[in-house]
Design a protein around this motif. Structure first.
Motif, PDB file in Angstrom:
ATOM      1  N   ALA A  74       0.832  -1.207   0.000  1.00  9.14           N
ATOM      2  CA  ALA A  74       0.000   0.000   0.000  1.00  9.14           C
ATOM      3  C   ALA A  74       0.865   1.254   0.000  1.00  9.14           C
ATOM      4  CB  ALA A  74      -0.926  -0.014   1.219  1.00  9.14           C
ATOM      5  N   LEU A  75       1.955   1.218   0.760  1.00  6.64           N
ATOM      6  CA  LEU A  75       2.879   2.354   0.790  1.00  6.64           C
ATOM      7  C   LEU A  75       3.508   2.574  -0.583  1.00  6.64           C
ATOM      8  CD1 LEU A  75       4.468   4.519   2.326  1.00  6.64           C
ATOM      9  CD2 LEU A  75       6.099   2.733   3.009  1.00  6.64           C
ATOM     10  N   TRP A  76       3.924   1.482  -1.215  1.00  4.21           N
ATOM     11  CA  TRP A  76       4.539   1.565  -2.535  1.00  4.21           C
ATOM     12  C   TRP A  76       3.554   2.132  -3.565  1.00  4.21           C
ATOM     13  CZ3 TRP A  76       9.248   1.187  -4.649  1.00  4.21           C
ATOM     14  CH2 TRP A  76       9.339   1.007  -6.027  1.00  4.21           C
ATOM     15  N   THR A  77       2.322   1.614  -3.548  1.00  2.31           N
ATOM     16  CA  THR A  77       1.314   2.063  -4.506  1.00  2.31           C
ATOM     17  C   THR A  77       1.003   3.544  -4.325  1.00  2.31           C
ATOM     18  OG1 THR A  77       0.319  -0.152  -4.482  1.00  2.31           O
ATOM     19  CG2 THR A  77      -1.017   1.640  -5.364  1.00  2.31           C
ATOM     20  N   THR A  78       0.837   3.967  -3.067  1.00  2.00           N
ATOM     21  CA  THR A  78       0.560   5.379  -2.801  1.00  2.00           C
ATOM     22  C   THR A  78       1.749   6.243  -3.208  1.00  2.00           C
ATOM     23  OG1 THR A  78      -0.771   4.669  -0.894  1.00  2.00           O
ATOM     24  CG2 THR A  78      -0.236   7.003  -1.056  1.00  2.00           C
ATOM     25  N   PHE A  81       1.605   6.930  -6.855  1.00  2.00           N
ATOM     26  CA  PHE A  81       0.642   7.989  -7.150  1.00  2.00           C
ATOM     27  C   PHE A  81       1.274   9.361  -6.915  1.00  2.00           C
ATOM     28  CE2 PHE A  81      -2.976   4.910  -5.961  1.00  2.00           C
ATOM     29  CZ  PHE A  81      -3.063   4.465  -7.276  1.00  2.00           C
ATOM     30  N   CYS A  82       2.012   9.474  -5.811  1.00  2.00           N
ATOM     31  CA  CYS A  82       2.661  10.747  -5.489  1.00  2.00           C
ATOM     32  C   CYS A  82       3.778  11.072  -6.482  1.00  2.00           C
ATOM     33  CB  CYS A  82       3.225  10.707  -4.071  1.00  2.00           C
ATOM     34  SG  CYS A  82       1.962  10.644  -2.781  1.00  2.00           S
ATOM     35  N   LEU A  83       4.390  10.027  -7.035  1.00  2.83           N
ATOM     36  CA  LEU A  83       5.462  10.231  -7.998  1.00  2.83           C
ATOM     37  C   LEU A  83       4.951  10.957  -9.242  1.00  2.83           C
ATOM     38  CD1 LEU A  83       8.485   9.508  -8.263  1.00  2.83           C
ATOM     39  CD2 LEU A  83       7.792   7.483  -9.557  1.00  2.83           C
ATOM     40  N   SER A  84       3.664  10.723  -9.541  1.00  7.05           N
ATOM     41  CA  SER A  84       3.076  11.375 -10.717  1.00  7.05           C
ATOM     42  C   SER A  84       2.991  12.888 -10.548  1.00  7.05           C
ATOM     43  CB  SER A  84       1.672  10.810 -10.979  1.00  7.05           C
ATOM     44  OG  SER A  84       0.782  11.153  -9.929  1.00  7.05           O
ATOM     45  N   LEU A  85       3.139  13.367  -9.320  1.00 11.37           N
ATOM     46  CA  LEU A  85       3.073  14.804  -9.071  1.00 11.37           C
ATOM     47  C   LEU A  85       4.350  15.527  -9.479  1.00 11.37           C
ATOM     48  CD1 LEU A  85       1.461  14.770  -5.491  1.00 11.37           C
ATOM     49  CD2 LEU A  85       0.294  14.959  -7.704  1.00 11.37           C
ATOM     50  N   VAL A  86       5.454  14.779  -9.574  1.00 11.36           N
ATOM     51  CA  VAL A  86       6.748  15.419  -9.828  1.00 11.36           C
ATOM     52  C   VAL A  86       7.408  14.955 -11.127  1.00 11.36           C
ATOM     53  CG1 VAL A  86       7.199  15.824  -7.381  1.00 11.36           C
ATOM     54  CG2 VAL A  86       7.911  13.667  -8.407  1.00 11.36           C
ATOM     55  N   LEU A  87       6.923  13.860 -11.710  1.00 11.72           N
ATOM     56  CA  LEU A  87       7.537  13.340 -12.926  1.00 11.72           C
ATOM     57  C   LEU A  87       6.564  13.419 -14.098  1.00 11.72           C
ATOM     58  CD1 LEU A  87       9.437  10.124 -11.740  1.00 11.72           C
ATOM     59  CD2 LEU A  87      10.386  12.387 -12.209  1.00 11.72           C
ATOM     60  N   PRO A  88       7.049  13.712 -15.284  1.00 12.53           N
ATOM     61  CA  PRO A  88       6.198  13.665 -16.473  1.00 12.53           C
ATOM     62  C   PRO A  88       5.700  12.240 -16.709  1.00 12.53           C
ATOM     63  CG  PRO A  88       8.262  14.824 -16.912  1.00 12.53           C
ATOM     64  CD  PRO A  88       8.417  14.169 -15.582  1.00 12.53           C
ATOM     65  N   ASP A  89       4.585  12.105 -17.384  1.00  9.40           N
ATOM     66  CA  ASP A  89       3.996  10.784 -17.619  1.00  9.40           C
ATOM     67  C   ASP A  89       4.951   9.847 -18.342  1.00  9.40           C
ATOM     68  OD1 ASP A  89       1.713  11.606 -16.378  1.00  9.40           O
ATOM     69  OD2 ASP A  89       0.631  12.092 -18.228  1.00  9.40           O
ATOM     70  N   ARG A  90       5.676  10.379 -19.317  1.00 11.62           N
ATOM     71  CA  ARG A  90       6.582   9.523 -20.097  1.00 11.62           C
ATOM     72  C   ARG A  90       7.698   8.960 -19.221  1.00 11.62           C
ATOM     73  NH1 ARG A  90       9.039  12.145 -25.404  1.00 11.62           N
ATOM     74  NH2 ARG A  90       6.776  12.207 -25.820  1.00 11.62           N
ATOM     75  N   VAL A  91       8.285   9.820 -18.398  1.00 14.39           N
ATOM     76  CA  VAL A  91       9.369   9.371 -17.507  1.00 14.39           C
ATOM     77  C   VAL A  91       8.825   8.444 -16.432  1.00 14.39           C
ATOM     78  CG1 VAL A  91      11.131  10.139 -15.869  1.00 14.39           C
ATOM     79  CG2 VAL A  91      10.667  11.472 -17.939  1.00 14.39           C
ATOM     80  N   GLN A  92       7.658   8.785 -15.894  1.00 16.57           N
ATOM     81  CA  GLN A  92       7.064   7.972 -14.836  1.00 16.57           C
ATOM     82  C   GLN A  92       6.787   6.556 -15.319  1.00 16.57           C
ATOM     83  OE1 GLN A  92       3.189   9.152 -13.602  1.00 16.57           O
ATOM     84  NE2 GLN A  92       3.071   7.662 -11.950  1.00 16.57           N
ATOM     85  N   GLY A  93       6.296   6.414 -16.549  1.00 19.63           N
ATOM     86  CA  GLY A  93       6.004   5.091 -17.089  1.00 19.63           C
ATOM     87  C   GLY A  93       7.241   4.214 -17.151  1.00 19.63           C
ATOM     88  N   ARG A  94       8.356   4.787 -17.531  1.00 18.71           N
ATOM     89  CA  ARG A  94       9.599   4.021 -17.620  1.00 18.71           C
ATOM     90  C   ARG A  94      10.124   3.650 -16.242  1.00 18.71           C
ATOM     91  NH1 ARG A  94      12.728   7.715 -22.202  1.00 18.71           N
ATOM     92  NH2 ARG A  94      11.205   7.383 -23.893  1.00 18.71           N
ATOM     93  N   VAL A  95      10.098   4.623 -15.341  1.00 17.61           N
ATOM     94  CA  VAL A  95      10.618   4.374 -13.991  1.00 17.61           C
ATOM     95  C   VAL A  95       9.726   3.407 -13.233  1.00 17.61           C
ATOM     96  CG1 VAL A  95      11.108   5.453 -11.761  1.00 17.61           C
ATOM     97  CG2 VAL A  95      11.791   6.601 -13.879  1.00 17.61           C
ATOM     98  N   GLN A  96       8.417   3.581 -13.345  1.00 21.47           N
ATOM     99  CA  GLN A  96       7.474   2.792 -12.562  1.00 21.47           C
ATOM    100  C   GLN A  96       7.585   1.302 -12.848  1.00 21.47           C
ATOM    101  OE1 GLN A  96       3.443   4.284 -12.585  1.00 21.47           O
ATOM    102  NE2 GLN A  96       2.588   2.235 -12.323  1.00 21.47           N
ATOM    103  N   GLY A  97       7.695   0.926 -14.118  1.00 20.18           N
ATOM    104  CA  GLY A  97       7.764  -0.487 -14.466  1.00 20.18           C
ATOM    105  C   GLY A  97       8.984  -1.172 -13.879  1.00 20.18           C
ATOM    106  N   VAL A  98      10.156  -0.578 -14.078  1.00 22.49           N
ATOM    107  CA  VAL A  98      11.401  -1.174 -13.586  1.00 22.49           C
ATOM    108  C   VAL A  98      11.436  -1.172 -12.061  1.00 22.49           C
ATOM    109  CG1 VAL A  98      13.908  -0.961 -13.554  1.00 22.49           C
ATOM    110  CG2 VAL A  98      12.650  -0.497 -15.656  1.00 22.49           C
ATOM    111  N   ALA A  99      11.043  -0.057 -11.461  1.00 21.09           N
ATOM    112  CA  ALA A  99      11.069   0.037 -10.000  1.00 21.09           C
ATOM    113  C   ALA A  99      10.112  -0.966  -9.368  1.00 21.09           C
ATOM    114  CB  ALA A  99      10.707   1.455  -9.565  1.00 21.09           C
ATOM    115  N   THR A 100       8.934  -1.123  -9.947  1.00 22.73           N
ATOM    116  CA  THR A 100       7.969  -2.081  -9.414  1.00 22.73           C
ATOM    117  C   THR A 100       8.467  -3.505  -9.571  1.00 22.73           C
ATOM    118  OG1 THR A 100       6.125  -0.595  -9.925  1.00 22.73           O
ATOM    119  CG2 THR A 100       5.586  -2.907  -9.570  1.00 22.73           C
TER     120      THR A 100
END
Length: 254
Positions: A74-78, A81-100
């Motif tokens: 739950a902490l990771w998922t939230t 969500f907060c990461l989307s506030l500081v990263l562009p969608d394109r960058v977030q998509g790349r980071v989110q997959g690998v980090a998850t």
């Protein structure tokens, strides 16, 4: 995300971080006290003289700590969500997959190791308790008393914080209710907390440690399932990011 209310989302992150902190600190906040007096009546019911048991201390238990295996999801998922506030969608998509992917593998390994530890301990508990008189004496000396009141207070606090977390997420974005995975995760952690409270109140105090450890085994299995869900869910995001990168590189070369 639409009309996302950022302050509520950040407060939700803080609430779930406090939940994980409370659960990880449970071992330090409960147990360790002298339980000889509290065991006197219980030992008499088993036909065992308390003087034969010697010093008895409160075991901190594993159940509350193992809840953190679920709540860290739950902490990771939230956090994502907060990461989307500081990263562009394109960058977030790349980071989110690998980090998850990395997070899910780590969680999978940790949950597996802790599952084995809890299962072995549970087996030892049951074996000793069912082997009177000396096995029962050994069980009572190590696990014969559980700090039920302290554990109930911590579980109550954790449950309250989880409800606050869920409420803040809805306040931040009501459309989070459409996210079936998030709703299922919230229901899972709330249900596990209530189940552990029920297990602690179900049996006499000398048996609570056994049910607490049983709860820990169940929570580790649930964490394994969520780790697999995250692992499988991260693959499409990684594939999409790779394809996007390849397409962008091809256009640059042309």
């Amino acid at each position: 995300m639409g009309e996302l209310r950022k302050p509520f989302l950040l407060l939700a992150l803080l609430a779930v971080a406090l939940v994980v902190g409370v659960e990880l600190g449970a071992a330090a906040l409960t147990g360790g006290g002298d339980a000889s007096g509290a065991l006197r009546g219980s030992a008499g019911q088993l036909g065992v003289e308390l003087g034969d048991i010697g010093a008895v201390s409160e075991p901190s238990g594993r159940g509350i700590g193992y809840l953190a295996l679920i709540d860290v999801v739950a902490l990771w998922t939230t956090g994502l969500f907060c990461l989307s506030l500081v990263l562009p969608d394109r960058v977030q998509g790349r980071v989110q997959g690998v980090a998850t992917l990395v997070f899910s593998i780590v969680l999978l390994l940790v949950a597996l190791v802790l599952l084995i530890i809890a299962f072995v301990e549970l087996t030892v508990m049951v074996s000793l308790f069912l082997a009177p008189p000396f096995g029962t004496l050994a069980y009572l000396a190590v696990w014969g008393f559980f700090p039920v009141d302290a554990a109930a207070a911590l579980l109550g606090l954790a449950l309250l914080l989880k409800l606050v977390w869920a409420g803040l997420l809805l306040a931040a974005q009501p459309r989070f209710l459409r996210n079936k995975g998030l709703v299922l995760l919230a229901l899972t952690t709330l249900l596990c907390t209530v189940v552990l409270q029920f297990l602690h109140a179900l049996v006499p105090v000398i048996l609570v440690s056994i049910l607490d450890d049983l709860g820990a085994v169940v929570f580790a299995v649930v964490a394994l399932i969520w780790a697999l869900v995250l692992l499988i869910g991260s693959i499409p995001a990684i594939v999409k990011a790779v394809r996007t990168t390849a397409t962008t590189s091809g256009r640059t070369v042309r």
